[in-house]
Every structure is written in structure tokens, then in C-alpha cells.
Design an enzyme around this catalytic site. Structure first.
Site: not given
Length: 752
Positions: A231-234
Site C-alpha cells: 500500500s501507499d503509506w496509509g
């Protein structure tokens, strides 16, 4: 278990499997020490290593990072049109990762520059998916050739910063397949990035991290992706849904591994799916083991700076050179008196803002370079690098400096406060105080060369009359000063070509009708008509077209030819000659222009390019192969790529609007047909190989009196061609029903 043992998912407990699907902290994978699985570090790129000095604590600090070579961001490097050079940049980045024990560097980002106002355009490659994929693949292949992983991002449709964490990008299947996915597809199929990072946004209602169609159906099953998806961060909002969709790794951790354990126990996650996702993480670790086991390695700082230097040289685009004002003579005996105006010359803007912000190993400004090379120039900053109002004292100093010079090098551009990750720009214009100062300087000295620093295009036309020369230098990384000096003083000829059109007005861009969206969604209403595909198709005047870039040399392209190499493939050849006395490079660009098509297609599309270095007077023959995809469009009717039979024009030139030669090639087509039904129009029956025989049979039966005879006139033909055959009764009454039944019955016989 010894460190040399490569574990399998079969060796792990349920809890250990679950733990692998989330990070250990913000910058580390979660290892399983007892099973010999280390928690390697992964951290930001994409144009160099950004390893936080606080990385050992797992904190996110965008400002304090270890020194690393800052290569030109993609905004500049994309203008090189040189995949081999980009590969060298990738190799150098990997060597720095090895020194710093980083297993995966997060990049490159290949999202399309849908609109030039996009805040992250500085780290994306192009408005064109072919160019983006065929350039950025150099980073992936170069990094991974050294045993370090990359993370191709942001998959997919991250084309704006406004509401980026949740906006729903509503995109047609055709636009996705032709514009927003091909760069990813090419790199996946050709270079197999070790990881892919999903985007924050939703696509047609589904968050990318939970999008089974995107992460499994397309990426893995269709394209054959072998790596892991993080995932992208968050960006992971539902760990169970995401893991089922095909997300291997949540970053950073939400410390909810128990959710995966519970879901696996109660059947919401199938054991085989958890095993696949966890095994992917083990495979990633094992790929990185060799490089991460190298101790004491130190990269060559000066050698990497030289790679950054060469990359910066080839990133520079010469937009204007009236009266051959460039190059300047650096010989003190013959040199003209030079004024350098603009704070960017002393304090360069060499990279974009946000998560990719690098601490360079060294930083050489243009003024530093002049001093090192003994080139005399008077300097005046002219303005401050912020969005504050103009300083009259600085302006007066700049004008006086210009009056006393033979030529003015004026460094203008966008300060970091004007463009960055996290927000989109609201104008193409540069700060008004810079334009006002340019007008004053031009009034005092008519020999002005503007050197631009910006991460995405800026408006040029409103002020271009005040400059004889314009260099678009984008963001050039840590060695931009020497690169600019090399070009300005003629040590090398500029060779950059625009990877992004420069419009006259932002409102000329078709995406502005839906930019940046409303009420949580954005409609990609322009479809496949992005950038030059729109401007060129609809005859929209632009300031500088896609692929444009001047040189100190002159070139001629001749003997353009194309030969079929298969039913739907071809090879293009052309001879390029340097017709000047200056050694230089030219980029030969190949565009494919479809003939009459069943769908609306752009006037032409880039499908091949090659950069050729030629000594003065030298000629070379270039060859570019066009595969079947070069001629195809995505058919929503067939849910597949489709090549129509017919004649295609192949254009060879040096920009999308500077075509040196055009040749035609006739293709067989892929033969795809849709089954005919009562809902198929009479025209569709007539165009189908089987249907045409039946239409002929209808005509023969009409002549014989066995069926109602169809009138053969323009009005009847107009109605028939667009009418499903189950509606023939509206024209022919009971006879129309008989014709329709006859056609369907005959088709059933032929189709057996």
C-alpha cells in the site's frame, strides 16, 4: 534455523504469516527472526535514496536524511528520451541502496500527467504512456540489476493531489487501458518490478488497495506480475478486504495483524490466499538477501555525481534561440560581459517537495560552476524564493546589473511553495514579481536568455517576447549547475525533448472540464484524449508541442520507409543526417495514425523513438519495430485489444507536430468479430464475413419473391445501417419479421 536457510510459508504459524503482511515500522518489513526472515528496510525514491536519519525508530522525517545523490526528478529526466542513460541512473541508485542497507527503493512513479497543474507532475514522466513506460523501465531494470528492488507506483490513476486520499477516479475501461495502465503494463511484462505500490484513490468506486480487479485480475492473472503489492503509506483501510484483493503488504503498520488471524480462522480469508500473500513477502526477502549481505560497501560519490551531471545535461530542453544567442563564448578573450540575474542561479531548485526530498552528496549551483571555471559574471538575485511581494531594491539592482552587460542569463521559475506533493497548482503562471522583473530587465537589455526551474510546465507565451533564448531546465538534481554551464557555453548541444506539451492556456486542456472534480469524485471525461492526443486531434494551437526541443545542430530525416513484418506488425526505417558542423544528438520519433476506425481515435500516437548521436556531417539509419499493440485500441465491445484491418499512416519526425516523412502500411487486422444477434444492426450484419453472405441471401430471396424486397436507395440504406434487425418490422411490417427470422436462422447454420 540458520541465516542461510530460505524459509517457506509452510514453515510459519498462522500468526507469523499474518505478521508478514504488515510492516515492522514505517520503513521496515516485519521479519520473523526465529524463522530466518529479516525485516529489511524499504524507503523513498524515486530520483535518489531518501533514507531518514531517524529510520531506526520508524518515524517519518522528510527533511533529515542521509546524503545521497540527487538525480534529476522525472520531470527533467523524462526529457532525455534516453533509456540507456536512465538505466545508468538506476544502477547508481541501487549502489547507494546497498551501502545503506535498503532492500527496496520506492519508485519510479509512472502516473500520467493528465493535467499540467498536478502537484506531483515533477516526479511523473509524461502525458504519454508509451514514453513513460519505455523511459521509467530504465530505473526498474537498472536498480534491480544490482539486486535491489523497486516499487512501481502509484497503481493506478493517481493523477492529482486534490483529495488524493479518497477521491473516486471515474474512468472508462478504454481510457484506463490506453492511457493510465500501459506504462505499468510494459514495465511489469518486461522488467518484473519486485514490488508495486497501490495508490490512495478509488477507481470507479473501489479503493486501489481493495481492488481485486486491479491487483489480481489485471496485474497478476493478465499481466503475469510475480512480485508483491504494497500500500501507499496509509492507503490500506480494510486489511482483510485488501489481502483478499491481492495486497501483500500494509505500510506503515496499523498493528492489526490480529485482524488477519481472526479472518483466516473464521473463513473470511482462504488459507491459500494468505499463503500466497505471505509467500510473496518471503520471496521478496530472498531476492534481496545477496545485496543486503554485502558489508562495508561504499559507492563512488564522484562517479555518481557525474551520472547525475550527464542526466541533467540531457534533461535540458532548448525552447527558443533567436539570433543564435546561445551558446555563449566562455573564452575570456572573446566572451561578452555576462549578467546573471535570479536567485535560482545561486540557490537552485533542484528537486520537488514532499516524500522524495533528498539530502544531496554535493550541490553545485550555476554561480558555483562559473566560479570554478573562471567565467566572470555579475550577479543580482532580483527576487526572493517565496511568494512574497517584490522587493524594489532587489529589482533596481537587477536592472542596473543588466544595463552593464552584453547578455543577461535570467534564472526564473517556481519556488517550492508553488508546487509540491500534497496540493495541485491553481495556475500555470510563474510568480508575477518574476515576470515584472523580466520586463524591466528586457527593457534595459535586449539580449536576455531565460533559464527555467519548474517541476511541471509553466506559461511561456505571455513573456516570451522578452527573451531571445529560453532553456527549460526543469529540476536538474544536484549537478544542474555544471550541466547548465555545459549547455549555455556550448560544451554540449542541448538534446532534451518535451515529454509534456506546453499549452498556451490551461483552459485549452480538455481535463479542465472535470478538474479536480467535485463531491469526492473526478470524471475523466476526456477519455483517451490526453495531452497531445487532444491538442493534435482537434487542431488546438499550443505554445510548444509534445516531443519538441531545439539543438545547436541541424538535422535532416530522409528515406522514411515501413515494411510489414506480420499481419499486424511493421518495421520503420529512416536515415538521420547531422547537416551542421556541431556534434549533437537527435531523437527520432515514430507516431502511428489510424485510418477510419469504429471508435474515436487520436490523430496519432507515439509508438517508438530512438536517440541518435551524430558527429558533424554524419548519417545513420535507424530502425524501429512496431508490434501489434502499436496499432491497437482497447475495444469495450470485445473487452480486449483490437486491430482493425485497413491502412495506417506511420509518421516519423522530431515532435508530434514536426513530421519529416509519412508512409502507409496496410494491416490485415486481428479478425475479431462479435456474434451476430437480432440486436445487431443491418450494417453490422453486412460488415461481418458471415453476415455479409446472409445479407446477400436476403437480397437474392427478395429478387426471387421469397422475402420482402428491400428498396435500394439512400434513405432506406441510412435507416437499415443503424437499425437492429429485430426492428425491421417498423419499416417492412410482417415482411421485416420474416427477414429478421431468416437472418438469425441462417446465421445459426453458418456458425455451427
Amino acid at each position: 534455523m540458520s541465516e542461510s536457510t530460505y524459509p517457506s510459508v509452510k514453515d510459519l504459524t498462522l500468526e507469523e504469516k499474518a505478521s508478514l503482511t504488515s510492516g515492522g515500522d514505517a520503513w521496515h518489513l516485519q521479519g520473523v527472526e526465529a524463522k530466518g526472515i529479516p525485516g529489511y528496510m524499504i524507503t523513498d525514491g524515486p530520483h535518489g535514496l531518501r533514507k531518514s536519519l531517524t529510520s531506526s525508530t520508524g518515524e517519518t522525517d522528510l527533511d533529515n536524511s542521509v546524503p545521497a545523490t540527487c538525480f534529476p526528478p522525472a520531470a527533467g529526466l523524462s526529457s532525455s528520451w534516453n533509456p540507456e542513460l536512465i538505466h545508468k541512473v538506476g544502477e547508481a541508485m541501487a549502489e547507494e541502496c546497498i551501502q545503506e542497507k535498503v532492500a527496496v527503493i520506492l519508485g519510479p512513479g509512472v502516473n500520467i500527467k493528465r493535467n499540467p497543474l498536478g502537484g506531483r507532475c515533477f516526479e511523473y514522466w509524461s502525458e504519454d504512456p508509451y514514453l513513460a513506460g519505455h523511459e521509467a523501465i530504465g530505473i526498474v531494470a537498472g536498480v534491480q540489476s544490482k539486486g535491489v528492488g523497486t516499487s512501481l507506483k502509484h497503481f493506478a490513476a493517481n493523477n492529482q493531489e486534490t483529495d488524493r486520499l479518497r477521491v473516486d477516479a471515474r474512468i472508462s475501461q478504454r481510457a484506463l487501458r490506453e492511457i493510465y495502465l500501459p506504462a505499468f503494463e510494459h514495465i511489469v511484462k518486461t522488467a518484473q518490478p519486485w514490488t508495486i505500490m497501490c495508490s490512495y484513490n478509488r477507481i470507479n468506486g473501489v479503493h486501489s488497495a481493495q481492488n481485486h480487479w486491479l491487483l489480481t485480475d489485471v496485474l497478476r492473472d493478465e499481466w503475469g506480475f510475480e512480485g508483491i503489492v504494497m500500500s501507499d503509506w496509509g492507503a490500506d483501510h480494510d486489511r482483510v478486504a485488501s489481502l483478499n484483493a491481492g495486497l501483500n503488504l500494509e505500510m506503515p503498520p496499523s498493528y492489526t495483524d490480529d485482524q488477519i488471524v481472526y479472518a483466516a480462522r473464521d473463513g473470511r480469508i482462504a488459507p491459500a490466499q494468505l499463503d500466497r500473500m505471505a509467500q510473496g513477502m518471503i520471496d521478496l526477502i530472498n531476492k534481496a538477501r545477496a545485496a543486503m549481505s554485502i558489508d562495508g560497501y561504499r559507492f563512488d560519490v564522484d562517479a555518481h555525481d557525474e551520472v547525475a551531471h550527464q542526466a541533467a545535461i540531457e534533461s535540458i530542453v532548448l525552447l527558443k534561440n533567436d539570433d543564435a544567442i546561445l551558446p555563449l563564448n566562455a573564452d575570456p578573450a572573446a566572451a561578452r560581459k555576462i549578467a546573471v540575474i535570479g536567485e535560482f542561479a545561486r540557490t537552485p531548485r533542484y528537486q520537488g517537495g514532499g516524500s522524495s526530498h533528498i539530502t544531496p552528496t554535493k550541490l553545485t549551483s550555476f554561480l558555483d560552476t562559473l566560479a570554478e571555471r573562471g567565467i566572470k559574471a555579475d550577479f543580482a538575485p532580483g527576487f526572493t524564493l517565496d511568494l512574497e511581494p517584490a522587493d524594489p531594491a532587489l529589482e533596481s539592482e537587477a536592472v542596473e546589473t543588466a544595463k552593464n552587460a552584453d547578455v543577461v542569463l535570467m534564472f526564473l521559475g517556481l519556488p517550492e511553495a508553488a508546487e509540491s506533493e500534497g496540493f495541485d497548482r491553481d495556475t500555470l503562471d510563474m510568480p508575477a514579481k518574476q515576470i515584472a522583473l523580466l520586463e524591466q530587465v528586457a527593457a534595459a537589455n535586449q539580449n536576455v536568455v531565460v533559464v527555467l526551474s519548474n517541476g511541471s510546465v509553466v506559461s511561456v507565451a505571455p513573456w516570451a517576447k522578452n527573451a531571445k533564448g529560453i532553456l527549460e531546465s526543469w529540476l536538474l538534481g544536484q549537478s544542474g549547475g555544471p550541466a547548465l554551464a555545459d549547455v549555455i557555453f556550448g560544451q554540449v548541444s542541448p538534446s532534451g525533448k518535451l515529454a509534456q506539451s506546453i499549452p498556451l492556456d490551461i483552459n485549452d486542456d480538455p481535463s479542465m472540464l472535470n478538474w479536480p472534480g467535485e463531491e469526492g469524485h473526478v470524471d475523466y471525461g476526456e477519455g483517451v484524449f490526453v495531452g497531445y492526443r487532444y491538442y493534435d486531434t482537434y487542431g488546438k494551437v499550443v505554445d510548444y508541442p509534445f516531443g519538441y526541443g531545439l539543438s545547436y545542430a541541424t538535422f535532416e530525416i530522409a528515406d522514411v520507409a515501413a515494411a510489414k513484418t506480420g499481419a499486424n506488425t511493421a518495421t520503420v526505417t529512416a536515415t538521420v543526417t547531422n547537416t551542421s558542423d556541431v556534434d549533437a544528438s537527435e531523437t527520432v520519433q515514430v507516431y502511428v495514425a489510424p485510418g477510419k476506425a469504429d471508435v474515436a481515435r487520436p490523430k496519432h500516437e507515439l509508438k517508438g523513438f530512438t536517440k541518435v548521436f551524430l558527429k558533424a556531417g554524419e548519417s545513420k539509419t535507424v530502425t524501429i519495430d512496431l508490434d501489434e499493440r502499436a496499432f491497437a485500441y482497447w475495444s469495450e465491445k470485445y473487452n480486449d485489444w483490437h486491430v482493425e484491418a485497413g491502412e495506417y499512416a506511420i509518421e516519423v519526425g522530431v515532435s508530434s507536430r514536426d513530421i519529416a516523412g509519412t508512409v502507409a502500411v496496410a494491416l490485415d487486422g486481428d479478425g475479431k468479430t462479435q456474434p451476430l444477434t437480432e440486436w445487431s444492426t443491418y450494417g453490422e450484419w453486412e460488415a461481418d464475413p458471415f453476415g455479409a453472405k446472409i445479407v446477400a441471401a436476403v437480397a437474392a430471396a427478395g429478387e426471387a419473391g421469397e422475402l420482402t424486397k428491400l428498396l435500394d436507395n439512400a434513405m432506406m440504406r441510412m435507416f437499415l445501417n443503424s437499425m437492429p434487425i429485430n426492428s425491421l418490422s417498423t419499416l417492412l411490417g410482417e415482411g421485416g419479421k420474416k427477414i429478421a427470422k431468416f437472418m438469425v436462422d441462417e446465421y445459426a447454420k453458418l456458425a455451427k
